[in-house]
Design a protein around this motif. Sequence first.
Motif, PDB file in Angstrom:
ATOM      1  N   THR A  22       0.839  -1.183   0.000  1.00 49.21           N
ATOM      2  CA  THR A  22       0.000   0.000   0.000  1.00 49.21           C
ATOM      3  C   THR A  22       0.881   1.244   0.000  1.00 49.21           C
ATOM      4  O   THR A  22       1.843   1.329   0.758  1.00 49.21           O
ATOM      5  N   VAL A  23       0.542   2.197  -0.831  1.00 50.59           N
ATOM      6  CA  VAL A  23       1.300   3.439  -0.927  1.00 50.59           C
ATOM      7  C   VAL A  23       0.647   4.483  -0.032  1.00 50.59           C
ATOM      8  O   VAL A  23      -0.552   4.729  -0.126  1.00 50.59           O
ATOM      9  N   ALA A  24       1.445   5.082   0.863  1.00 51.17           N
ATOM     10  CA  ALA A  24       0.932   6.112   1.772  1.00 51.17           C
ATOM     11  C   ALA A  24       1.144   7.519   1.228  1.00 51.17           C
ATOM     12  O   ALA A  24       0.342   8.412   1.473  1.00 51.17           O
ATOM     13  N   ARG A  25       2.244   7.701   0.478  1.00 53.35           N
ATOM     14  CA  ARG A  25       2.582   9.041   0.009  1.00 53.35           C
ATOM     15  C   ARG A  25       3.404   8.954  -1.264  1.00 53.35           C
ATOM     16  O   ARG A  25       4.247   8.068  -1.407  1.00 53.35           O
ATOM     17  N   THR A  49      -6.534   7.397  -8.228  1.00 50.41           N
ATOM     18  CA  THR A  49      -6.025   6.401  -7.281  1.00 50.41           C
ATOM     19  C   THR A  49      -7.117   5.488  -6.735  1.00 50.41           C
ATOM     20  O   THR A  49      -6.819   4.508  -6.048  1.00 50.41           O
ATOM     21  N   LEU A  54      -2.745   2.943  -4.339  1.00 47.88           N
ATOM     22  CA  LEU A  54      -2.506   4.336  -3.957  1.00 47.88           C
ATOM     23  C   LEU A  54      -3.732   5.003  -3.344  1.00 47.88           C
ATOM     24  O   LEU A  54      -3.674   6.175  -2.955  1.00 47.88           O
ATOM     25  N   ALA A  57      -3.624   7.593  -0.520  1.00 46.35           N
ATOM     26  CA  ALA A  57      -2.261   8.141  -0.472  1.00 46.35           C
ATOM     27  C   ALA A  57      -2.328   9.658  -0.627  1.00 46.35           C
ATOM     28  O   ALA A  57      -3.273  10.201  -1.202  1.00 46.35           O
ATOM     29  N   THR A  58      -1.328  10.323  -0.120  1.00 49.59           N
ATOM     30  CA  THR A  58      -1.234  11.771  -0.308  1.00 49.59           C
ATOM     31  C   THR A  58      -0.225  12.056  -1.425  1.00 49.59           C
ATOM     32  O   THR A  58       0.706  11.286  -1.649  1.00 49.59           O
ATOM     33  N   MET A 106       8.336   7.572  -3.067  1.00 51.85           N
ATOM     34  CA  MET A 106       7.061   7.049  -2.612  1.00 51.85           C
ATOM     35  C   MET A 106       7.269   6.390  -1.262  1.00 51.85           C
ATOM     36  O   MET A 106       8.345   5.874  -0.973  1.00 51.85           O
ATOM     37  N   GLU A 107       6.254   6.465  -0.447  1.00 52.76           N
ATOM     38  CA  GLU A 107       6.313   5.878   0.891  1.00 52.76           C
ATOM     39  C   GLU A 107       5.299   4.739   0.947  1.00 52.76           C
ATOM     40  O   GLU A 107       4.119   4.927   0.663  1.00 52.76           O
TER      41      GLU A 107
END
Length: 109
Positions: A22-25, A49, A54, A57-58, A106-107
Amino acid sequence: MHELGITRNIVSIVAEAAGTSTVARVSVKIGEFTAVFPDALLFCFETCTKDTVLENATLDIITVSGRLQCADCSNEFDSKTPYGQCACGSRRLHCLQGEELLIHEMELV
């Protein structure tokens, strides 16, 4: 609005790199000379997204200022446009920065 296509590409590239994580940022660098509107990119991001890794995500946007160099005297200076005139009078300018459109990082969760 070409920002929609750009946002779709960003989401696709990041989703592929993230795999099942999962992408947080997501952080992108956008140069002042690109004619990409950060607000439009942010607007499109939520829609693009949806139902992806994503989602929720921000999107962080880092604006890269424009910088030119004179081909005649080598003077470097900041500019809001990719054209203009050097203090020496020359209009032969090269872009050093400001044309970037990069996924910076990316986080993942």
